[in-house]
Design a protein around this motif. Sequence first.
Motif, short mmCIF file in Angstrom:
data_model
loop_
_atom_site.label_atom_id
_atom_site.label_comp_id
_atom_site.label_asym_id
_atom_site.label_seq_id
_atom_site.Cartn_x
_atom_site.Cartn_y
_atom_site.Cartn_z
N ASN A 372 0.73 -1.27 -0.04
CA ASN A 372 0.03 -0.10 -0.02
C ASN A 372 0.93 1.33 0.14
O ASN A 372 0.62 2.28 -0.62
CB ASN A 372 -0.80 0.01 1.12
CG ASN A 372 -0.31 -0.12 2.38
OD1 ASN A 372 0.99 -0.68 2.65
ND2 ASN A 372 -0.82 0.54 3.56
N LEU A 373 1.77 1.20 0.64
CA LEU A 373 2.81 2.32 0.59
C LEU A 373 3.67 2.54 -0.77
O LEU A 373 3.77 3.72 -1.13
CB LEU A 373 4.03 2.20 1.89
CG LEU A 373 3.46 2.26 3.27
CD1 LEU A 373 4.64 1.91 4.07
CD2 LEU A 373 2.62 3.39 3.47
N VAL A 374 4.05 1.67 -1.46
CA VAL A 374 4.55 1.55 -2.53
C VAL A 374 3.49 2.18 -3.85
O VAL A 374 3.86 2.91 -4.46
CB VAL A 374 4.89 0.20 -3.04
CG1 VAL A 374 5.49 0.30 -4.53
CG2 VAL A 374 6.05 -0.33 -2.27
N GLU A 375 2.46 1.76 -3.62
CA GLU A 375 1.18 2.42 -4.08
C GLU A 375 1.18 3.93 -4.24
O GLU A 375 1.03 4.64 -5.10
CB GLU A 375 -0.29 1.93 -4.13
CG GLU A 375 -0.21 0.37 -4.66
CD GLU A 375 -0.10 0.27 -6.05
OE1 GLU A 375 -0.59 1.13 -6.90
OE2 GLU A 375 0.56 -0.43 -6.63
N ILE A 376 1.22 4.53 -2.88
CA ILE A 376 1.28 5.76 -2.78
C ILE A 376 2.61 6.32 -3.12
O ILE A 376 2.53 7.55 -3.71
CB ILE A 376 1.26 6.08 -1.18
CG1 ILE A 376 -0.21 5.70 -0.62
CG2 ILE A 376 1.31 7.68 -0.62
CD1 ILE A 376 -1.33 6.25 -1.10
#
Length: 872
Positions: A372-376
């Motif tokens: 989820n952090l990589v998507e942000i």
Amino acid sequence: MAESFLFDIANSLLGKLASYVYDEASQAFGVYKDLQRIKDTLSIVKGLLLDAEYKKDKQHGVSEWLRQIQNICLDAEDVLDGFEFQHKRKQVVEASGSTRVKVRHFFSSSNPLAFRFSMAHQIKKIRDRLDKVAADGTKFRLAKIDDAPELLRRELTHSYVDASSVIGRENDREEIIKRLMQPHPQSDCGDGGKSLCVIPIVGMGGLGKTSLAKLVFNDRRMNQLFQMKIWVCVSEDFDIKQILIQIINSALVSTVPSASALTNVLSHQENITNLNIEQLQSRLRNKLHGQKFLLVLDDVWNDDRAKWIELEDLIKSGSAESKIIVTTRSSSVGSMMGTVRLYVLEGLSIENCLSLFVRWALKEGDEIKYPNLVEIGKEIVKKCQGVPLAVKTLGSSLFSKLDLDKWILVRDSEIWNLKHRKDDILSALKLSYDQMPSYLRQCFSYFSLYPKDFTFNSFEIIILWVALGLVQFQTGGEKVENVAREYIDELNSRSFLQDFEDYGFYCKFKVHDLVHELALYVAKEDFAVIGTQTQSIFDHARHLSIVDDNSCGRVLFPKSRSVRTILFPMEGVGLADETLLYSLVSRYKYLRYLDLSDSSFEFLPNSIAKLEHLRVLDLSGNCKIKYLPHSIWKLQNLQVLALGGCTELETLPKRLGKMISLRQLIITSKQSDLSENEFASLNHLRILGFHYCQNLKYLFKYNQLQSLETLFVISCGILELPLYMFPNLQTLYISDCNNLHLSAYSRKSVQTLKMKYLHLEGFPELSTLPDWIASAKDTLETLIIVNCPNLKKFPKWLINMSHLKRLYISECRLLSRIVLPGHMFYLTALENLHIDGCPDLYRQYQPQCGVHWYEIAHIKSVYIGEPRGEEE
């Protein structure tokens, strides 16, 4: 506005106070002593400004003191401009030959006695304010200093790099190494000697120029190619002595074969910093004599060619096969030093940016744990637009922070609102900004009024700069618009602009998102962009930009009456509320720039004539307005009147000739003829445009417009164009005028033309270019031919265009050749060739494989677009 502009604002005001017009007017209106006192006090205050700038972040209250000084100076400028306006009114009256009754009628709205009383009152108020603030400044113990405080400096660089930490620069490294391996053509350096090969790497701050140079410097192939490698960080101060010391020390280290030998050398190395310049140059020349070396000069800012030649002469004692790599943010510096074409470094791809971001933001393996952090992160890196230092800055700010909300905050925040760290992207960009001369810094801040990714047209931004008095007049009589264009070229040279397209008399460009954020940061409270998300603006804002229609009805305009700029920069966004228009015109009497383009009101208020300071009135694209108020002729300071696209406008205003300051006039009108005498009075008119004048048949029959340099004629159905009426014409732009017969003019009738730029577009019947163009063979620099579907060939005289730099040909599908085979070489000045939508030309000049490609391969910039649409 950033306080660093204040020195120039004060200087400009002092210049006005010293001028003949103000001296004469001040005595006539009884305010001479007050103005002299303002001048004396301001002269003293000006001497303290640089010290105040240095102390503003260290001493409480100095920033506010500077702001008060700035406000007083700008308010004083508003008041004093009234003298200039009265002077121009006097010129109009004298030129009219009016009787005393007419003169009294002319001044009925501004009686001289009332003006004198008002002027005396306002100047006394300015004097008292300045005296008080100057007295307040004593508590800060400011000193008079002549040199600017030391700027933020970049840390010195070194040559080591872990190659695995540099992402996405493999192709760039190979291209630079390829250039290093090529033999140098030994070009003449102008003094009978031969220059060393210098390869410039150019790009904006934070793009990775130094990292690329390190990759090349540490590549194993360089150890085989060169006997000696030398790394020197030059930075801002191009000090010859310090550079010599760095070269000597770096050369000593690079020749040492082992670590133990290195320790031995360093322990016995003498302190050469005590040597004088004569001893150093002797030591250097002995050290380099006969050696084939690679020298990297990293982070060069110096644009003084004499200093560079001095250094180059000292290092020529090495082998002629030696090479120099220069990294710089300035293309002009790169061009000055380089002996081969500039290597302009581009940004990283999104994929490479994401890889770099993950490396700096997360520990190894965390990208799998926290998808989820990589998507942000993917959204965050888009903000960086390929600039690796920006990626590192944002990534490192999030390192070890696994809270999703913190990542979202960074994604949604302007980068300048994040925590500031030494040597991050903010420092890199601010350093580039601080290195600019102050007149450029002022102009740069106005980019903040436009949205991100905005395509700038040099015409528009130059008009804004000139209207607001930001362009410095040069000695020698150079036109202010030309000086402003030089500002744009300098900003481009300093890597502040991107997607730069130069068409000669104008250009288009964008600014990088990070550069736009820098403009917002330095502009601060004086500038306000009003949109649907805007909650409030500062009361003392002087420059307003409205970026969406929904903002117009909101009561967000400042209470201060000192607004100078109202701008609608977005296409299709304008003012429809006539009540608000009346309010703005009545409230902001010091407006210089009023852009009401793409608006849809029917009436312009008579009170527009009270905007005595107005320089620019842009009504273009208003499809409802039918008449302009007759009072508009009273705007004697107006420099630009834009009425293009006002398709319902019945006639031009009467007494147009009394608008004696007009420099640019763009017209759309239903009328069939013009008042020739009115135009004859416009002695400063440089740019004249006719857009969608479907009923207009004749421009002028008798009077020449001596001052006119640029003529636009767009979509004018039956217009005849007497080119001989414009003896000083330099730019001619004709588009979509189907009934205009270009071939009707003879060379003889237009032989006085001095054209530098010619744009012809939308001539379906044109089979060859008219011969009268040949009369500009000694001056024409840009030739653009667009959408001439029956154009089959260019005349033979094209090869005589000895100054032609740019040739653009688009959508001429029957054009079979430009010149005869082998004749392109006659166009010796040609630097830019652009061909698009021309099937035969594409086949002939297709890069690498076209039969005539070899004829144009030497041209600096070539674009051959593949034909679209119908099959060949």
